[in-house]
Design a protein around this motif. Structure first.
Motif, PDB file in Angstrom:
ATOM      1  N   TYR A   1       0.042  -1.117   0.144  1.00  0.00           N
ATOM      2  CA  TYR A   1       0.135   0.474   0.027  1.00  0.00           C
ATOM      3  C   TYR A   1       1.548   1.223   0.063  1.00  0.00           C
ATOM      4  O   TYR A   1       0.534   2.027  -0.914  1.00  0.00           O
ATOM      5  CB  TYR A   1      -1.059   0.048   1.421  1.00  0.00           C
ATOM      6  CG  TYR A   1      -1.446   0.953   1.845  1.00  0.00           C
ATOM      7  CD1 TYR A   1      -2.554   2.092   0.923  1.00  0.00           C
ATOM      8  CD2 TYR A   1      -1.325   1.228   2.460  1.00  0.00           C
ATOM      9  CE1 TYR A   1      -3.549   2.548   0.937  1.00  0.00           C
ATOM     10  CE2 TYR A   1      -1.823   2.294   3.245  1.00  0.00           C
ATOM     11  CZ  TYR A   1      -3.239   3.260   2.189  1.00  0.00           C
ATOM     12  OH  TYR A   1      -3.578   4.536   2.667  1.00  0.00           O
ATOM     13  N   PRO A   2       1.814   0.966   1.022  1.00  0.00           N
ATOM     14  CA  PRO A   2       2.433   2.314   0.818  1.00  0.00           C
ATOM     15  C   PRO A   2       4.051   2.584  -0.652  1.00  0.00           C
ATOM     16  O   PRO A   2       3.544   3.920  -1.101  1.00  0.00           O
ATOM     17  CB  PRO A   2       3.728   3.089   1.879  1.00  0.00           C
ATOM     18  CG  PRO A   2       3.260   1.005   3.210  1.00  0.00           C
ATOM     19  CD  PRO A   2       2.227   0.811   2.224  1.00  0.00           C
TER      20      PRO A   2
ATOM     21  N   ILE B   1       2.010   4.275  -2.790  1.00  0.00           N
ATOM     22  CA  ILE B   1       1.491   5.568  -3.039  1.00  0.00           C
ATOM     23  C   ILE B   1       1.933   6.127  -3.679  1.00  0.00           C
ATOM     24  O   ILE B   1       1.766   7.444  -4.660  1.00  0.00           O
ATOM     25  CB  ILE B   1       0.788   5.534  -1.789  1.00  0.00           C
ATOM     26  CG1 ILE B   1      -0.763   5.119  -1.461  1.00  0.00           C
ATOM     27  CG2 ILE B   1       0.809   7.796  -1.118  1.00  0.00           C
ATOM     28  CD1 ILE B   1      -0.596   5.262   0.544  1.00  0.00           C
ATOM     29  N   GLU B   2       3.325   5.928  -3.604  1.00  0.00           N
ATOM     30  CA  GLU B   2       4.572   6.692  -4.143  1.00  0.00           C
ATOM     31  C   GLU B   2       4.600   6.336  -5.324  1.00  0.00           C
ATOM     32  O   GLU B   2       4.874   7.402  -5.657  1.00  0.00           O
ATOM     33  CB  GLU B   2       5.780   5.571  -3.723  1.00  0.00           C
ATOM     34  CG  GLU B   2       7.152   6.585  -3.841  1.00  0.00           C
ATOM     35  CD  GLU B   2       8.630   5.832  -2.704  1.00  0.00           C
ATOM     36  OE1 GLU B   2       9.909   6.559  -3.220  1.00  0.00           O
ATOM     37  OE2 GLU B   2       7.876   5.232  -1.828  1.00  0.00           O
TER      38      GLU B   2
ATOM     39  N   ILE C   1       1.874   6.081  -7.685  1.00  0.00           N
ATOM     40  CA  ILE C   1       1.469   7.238  -8.278  1.00  0.00           C
ATOM     41  C   ILE C   1       2.040   8.530  -8.687  1.00  0.00           C
ATOM     42  O   ILE C   1       1.584   9.252  -9.201  1.00  0.00           O
ATOM     43  CB  ILE C   1       0.040   6.862  -7.920  1.00  0.00           C
ATOM     44  CG1 ILE C   1      -0.886   4.918  -7.603  1.00  0.00           C
ATOM     45  CG2 ILE C   1      -1.291   7.393  -7.879  1.00  0.00           C
ATOM     46  CD1 ILE C   1      -1.246   4.287  -9.470  1.00  0.00           C
ATOM     47  N   ALA C   2       2.006   9.070  -6.856  1.00  0.00           N
ATOM     48  CA  ALA C   2       2.663  10.335  -6.841  1.00  0.00           C
ATOM     49  C   ALA C   2       3.412  10.274  -7.636  1.00  0.00           C
ATOM     50  O   ALA C   2       3.479  11.564  -8.619  1.00  0.00           O
ATOM     51  CB  ALA C   2       2.825  10.219  -5.537  1.00  0.00           C
TER      52      ALA C   2
ATOM     53  N   LEU D   1      -8.484   5.685  -6.341  1.00  0.00           N
ATOM     54  CA  LEU D   1      -7.781   5.441  -5.483  1.00  0.00           C
ATOM     55  C   LEU D   1      -6.742   4.647  -4.534  1.00  0.00           C
ATOM     56  O   LEU D   1      -7.142   3.540  -5.494  1.00  0.00           O
ATOM     57  CB  LEU D   1      -9.561   5.412  -4.073  1.00  0.00           C
ATOM     58  CG  LEU D   1     -10.500   6.381  -4.278  1.00  0.00           C
ATOM     59  CD1 LEU D   1     -12.209   5.849  -4.103  1.00  0.00           C
ATOM     60  CD2 LEU D   1      -9.952   7.976  -4.511  1.00  0.00           C
ATOM     61  N   ILE D   2      -6.218   4.545  -3.804  1.00  0.00           N
ATOM     62  CA  ILE D   2      -5.110   3.209  -3.178  1.00  0.00           C
ATOM     63  C   ILE D   2      -6.024   2.831  -1.751  1.00  0.00           C
ATOM     64  O   ILE D   2      -6.131   3.172  -1.429  1.00  0.00           O
ATOM     65  CB  ILE D   2      -3.757   3.626  -3.493  1.00  0.00           C
ATOM     66  CG1 ILE D   2      -3.374   4.930  -4.127  1.00  0.00           C
ATOM     67  CG2 ILE D   2      -2.708   2.314  -2.887  1.00  0.00           C
ATOM     68  CD1 ILE D   2      -3.533   4.101  -6.116  1.00  0.00           C
TER      69      ILE D   2
ATOM     70  N   ASN E   1      -5.904   0.137   1.339  1.00  0.00           N
ATOM     71  CA  ASN E   1      -4.746  -1.068   1.948  1.00  0.00           C
ATOM     72  C   ASN E   1      -5.777  -2.527   2.448  1.00  0.00           C
ATOM     73  O   ASN E   1      -7.222  -1.701   3.211  1.00  0.00           O
ATOM     74  CB  ASN E   1      -4.591  -0.590   3.746  1.00  0.00           C
ATOM     75  CG  ASN E   1      -3.492  -1.091   4.256  1.00  0.00           C
ATOM     76  OD1 ASN E   1      -3.378  -2.690   3.660  1.00  0.00           O
ATOM     77  ND2 ASN E   1      -2.941  -0.942   5.226  1.00  0.00           N
TER      78      ASN E   1
END
Length: 368
Positions: A259-260, A263-264, A266-267, A285-286, A288
């Motif tokens: 999950y983390p 997020i990184e 996609i950013a 949306l991401i 967990n």
């Protein structure tokens, strides 16, 4: 380092009474089998996990974040090997009888108890960086295909090609360490259709006639898998007006994306306007998933994911662990796709297919 969040059933899973849900696809034993004697299938699968011990040990030895990594890696190999050999003698030992979920969980527990949090972190970071650099060219290649049916087939082939990056397979881990893998070459070299389970033509027909309001995609591996396979497919759904939820692991397991990490990723791929190469990504949306294994039991997901997914009308489970070794026959309340590459001979044998064969299983639920 177990996941501390509570687990709830995935809301789109048919209730166990209605569907007789069983997470593991391949039955290792039957009620009439002697509970104290390992079945031939159990022994076959225990041996599969035994064969993967050297590659896991090597990854652990090279984990620079752990003090005394070589000594701890040796302890991991000895402890896990002993447990697997014990199960051959008595399948009820160590929480058995064994299935793919238990065998994975025991391996992860031993690694975590010995201080190994993410032995594949270095290779994941390297492969994510490579895949990010290729994302635009792969997405533009798909954009250039005008025919809807051909474009969606190309996107599906991209998911299957990306799914080759799986270091949980001893054979693929060896190939990867020696030669690396080319995403585009993998796309071109997929086994010929029809695949062992092949509902792609039916899905292409629905794709041309149907739109989904919300899709949940359970993602699998880092690198080419999620970035060059799943994200171009998700981007196409976003372009069509579908909200997309990508569900990733809570904790590291093999080279699965977490999950983390997602997020990184996609950013890094979004531009300053929040777009993915010209496509509005505000509906991406991401989540967990609450999972910490390369396989998943859909009766145990995070409350966050359950809330976000409750009104979805399309669910995709991707990867051999989540979509084939578990959940291949899971019945959902909405349309579903199970997609992945067959990377173990034992799975190919069960399905009656070929090694590196492909699974694309599409189920439509009417009037959902």
């Amino acid at each position: 380092m177990e996941s501390s969040s509570p687990s709830v059933p995935f809301p789109l899973l048919q209730t166990p009474i209605e569907s007789k849900y069983r997470a593991c696809t391949i039955p290792y034993r039957f009620p009439e089998d002697n509970p104290r004697r390992a079945t031939p299938i159990e022994i076959q699968w225990i041996d599969l996990f035994l064969n993967s011990v050297p590659s896991f040990k090597q990854r652990a030895e090279n984990d620079s974040s752990v003090a005394d990594a070589p000594e701890r890696a040796e302890k991991f190999a000895q402890r896990y090997t002993t447990i697997l050999e014990d199960m051959k003698k008595n399948p009820e030992s160590h929480g058995g009888p064994p299935d793919c979920i238990l065998l994975c969980r025991l391996r992860e527990q031993i690694l975590r108890e010995l201080g190994f949090k993410d032995i594949f972190k270095k290779v994941k970071d390297e492969e994510n960086a490579k895949a990010i650099s290729l994302f635009e060219s792969v997405a533009r290649l798909n954009d250039g295909i005008e025919d809807d049916g051909k474009r969606v087939e190309n996107l599906v082939r991209g998911i299957l090609a990306g799914n080759i990056f799986d270091l949980g397979s001893a054979q693929l881990a060896e190939v990867f360490a020696k030669d690396g893998m080319s995403f585009l070459a993998s796309c071109q070299n997929l086994v010929s259709r029809p695949w062992v389970i092949d509902d792609l033509d039916a899905f292409k027909l629905k794709w041309s006639k149907k739109s989904w309001k919300k899709a949940v995609i359970f993602v699998d591996n880092s690198g080419a898998d999620v970035i060059l396979g799943i994200l171009p497919f998700a981007r196409e759904l976003l372009r069509r007006g579908t909200q997309v939820i990508l569900a990733a692991n809570d904790l590291p397991s093999i080279n699965d994306v977490t999950y983390p990490e997602l997020i990184e990723i996609i950013a890094k791929l979004k531009d300053e306007n929040g777009q993915l190469l010209g496509v509005d990504a505000s509906g991406l949306l991401i989540a967990n998933s609450g999972n910490d294994l390369p396989v998943i039991d859909l009766t145990c997901v995070s409350p966050e994911l359950a809330f976000l997914a409750s009104d979805a009308d399309l669910v995709m489970l991707e990867g051999m662990g989540r979509a084939i070794e578990t959940n291949l026959y899971a019945q959902l309340k909405c349309d579903s796709i199970k997609i992945g590459m067959v990377k173990h001979p034992e799975v190919a044998q069960f399905l009656g297919g070929r090694l590196y064969d492909c699974v694309f299983k599409y189920n439509e639920v009417l009037n959902y």
